[in-house]
Design an enzyme around this catalytic site. Structure first.
Site, PDB file in Angstrom:
ATOM      1  NE  ARG A  52      -0.641   1.741   3.556  1.00 24.53           N
ATOM      2  CZ  ARG A  52       0.499   2.363   3.820  1.00 24.53           C
ATOM      3  NH1 ARG A  52       1.570   1.706   4.211  1.00 24.53           N
ATOM      4  NH2 ARG A  52       0.583   3.663   3.687  1.00 24.53           N
ATOM      5  N   GLY A  53       0.236   2.394  -0.237  1.00 22.66           N
ATOM      6  CA  GLY A  53       1.008   3.630  -0.372  1.00 22.66           C
ATOM      7  C   GLY A  53       1.209   3.875  -1.858  1.00 22.66           C
ATOM      8  CB  ALA A  54       0.565   6.887  -3.903  1.00 25.63           C
ATOM      9  CD  GLN A 200      -3.834   3.168   6.164  1.00 23.99           C
ATOM     10  OE1 GLN A 200      -4.559   3.537   7.092  1.00 23.99           O
ATOM     11  NE2 GLN A 200      -4.310   2.929   4.962  1.00 23.99           N
ATOM     12  CG  ASP A 240      -2.850   8.383  -1.714  1.00 18.82           C
ATOM     13  OD1 ASP A 240      -3.015   9.025  -0.654  1.00 18.82           O
ATOM     14  OD2 ASP A 240      -2.361   7.248  -1.745  1.00 18.82           O
ATOM     15  CG  ASN A 250      -2.608  11.936   2.105  1.00 19.15           C
ATOM     16  OD1 ASN A 250      -1.926  11.089   1.516  1.00 19.15           O
ATOM     17  ND2 ASN A 250      -2.492  12.147   3.399  1.00 19.15           N
TER      18      ASN A 250
END
Ligand code: MRU
Length: 355
Positions: A52-54, A200, A240, A250
């Site tokens: 995960r995470g852009a 997160q 993001d 975001n």
């Protein structure tokens, strides 16, 4: 940049034809690694947020395309694999950016060269991201250093979600200036929004703890109060998708922090590589697709019991109507500055950096 940091969310194993990831669904409770060998496994890893995470999902998709080329190198396969991976999550534009970059490169070489080209390009995307993060860190560090010079006391920074090295390999984006400040012996303290429903923030706490950086986890609703109490010097978040006009999409809850920051004259920064900018968009609120995730994420809560066994509990029954949007948009007018690998700019100046 080197791969010597202690958290590597993704590692290509080219000679073994696979990719290793940390399964982030189990952090911070359990450190589990998973091996991806196929495109469906990669697509599921992105959709289920094992990665995960852009920036990381873009990198993972690029490696997934390399896995797809191991199976079959035809032009049809290039399109099939790219289209499948592109559809795994809708909001973070780094995913689309990485997939389209891979598609273009692969379509420009012979079928016989596609396996090698795919690995090379995916590794290039991964390595470039590390270099970009270091630059983001160095630019962001100047803001923290100035604040420290002004006051001579610990710089208190609020962050939301996880935009650290788990989300974007190397130094992370929002956390990169913090890591570099810590390295430069500038005293920093990080207030970390828990970031319901996927928490997160606990990943951020896990990272900062490993790095020995002072931090406090707070519930998502506490940031406004801390700002009113003058306990936050600046907010730094990741992104993001950012429009060419500087609207920042975001993790859900970011907008409310930006509003509170504006009301309390707390500088609010977003840190991201330019691959997070969607140069086709000028209005984030109406044009950025916001991912709606499963209601199960808000109906259930996962943690460990006293025997350290992972448990999932039901918070409330299914008969309540509910919604679970994953992201929100902070309009440019609430953003003090954008920290990118090219430097720090005002939101309205971003357009000048269009490639
Ligand atoms: O849903 P996630 O965990 O993939 O969310 C994306 C993020 O990690 C954050 O929104 C982050 O702040 C920006 S990406 C470094």
């Amino acid at each position: 940049m080197s791969r010597s940091l202690n958290v590597e969310p993704i590692t290509p194993r080219v000679t073994h034809g696979c990719v290793e990831i940390i399964d982030q669904r189990f952090l911070p409770y359990e450190y589990r690694c998973v091996t991806l060998r196929t495109v469906p496994q990669t697509a599921a890893a992105i959709a289920d947020m094992q990665v995960r995470g852009a920036p990381l999902i873009g990198i993972c998709a690029a490696y997934g395309i390399a896995l797809g080329m191991l199976e079959n190198q035809s032009t049809d396969q290039v399109h099939r694999v790219c289209d499948t991976l592109k559809q795994t999550r809708p909001t973070a534009v780094n995913l689309m950016w990485a997939v389209e970059r891979m598609r273009t490169v692969l379509l420009n070489v012979q079928e016989s060269a596609r396996i090698e080209t795919a690995w090379q390009e995916a590794i290039r995307i991964d390595e470039e991201n590390r270099v970009q993060n270091e630059k983001i860190g160095q630019f962001g560090l100047t803001l923290i250093a100035k604040q420290f010079e002004r006051t001579g006391r610990t710089v208190n920074i609020l962050t939301h979600c996880n935009a650290g090295r788990l989300a974007t390999p190397g130094w992370g984006t929002a956390l990169a200036p913090i890591y570099l400040a810590h390295q430069a012996a500038i005293p920093v303290h990080v207030f970390i929004d828990e970031t319901r429903p996927r928490n997160q923030g606990l990943l951020t706490a896990w990272e900062l703890n490993a790095a020995g950086i002072s931090h406090t986890v707070i519930v998502d609703n506490a940031g406004g109060l801390l700002m009113q109490q003058r306990r936050i010097d600046m907010a730094i978040v990741g992104a993001d998708r950012v429009t060419k006009t500087g609207d920042v999409c975001n993790k859900i809850g970011t907008y409310l922090k930006a509003l509170a920051a504006k009301d309390n004259h707390v500088p609010f920064y977003a840190a991201f590589p330019l691959s997070t900018v969607d140069w086709t968009l000028d209005d984030g609120i109406t044009q950025i697709p916001i991912e709606n995730r499963s209601l199960s994420e808000i109906q259930h809560i996962t943690g460990i019991d006293e025997t350290k066994t992972l448990q999932t509990l039901t918070l409330w029954e299914k008969h309540h109507p509910a919604e679970n949007p994953g992201f929100d948009v902070t309009p440019a007018r609430l953003v003090t500055g954008l920290i990118t690998e090219r430097g720090i700019c005002l939101p309205e100046q971003l357009i000048h950096w269009k490639p």
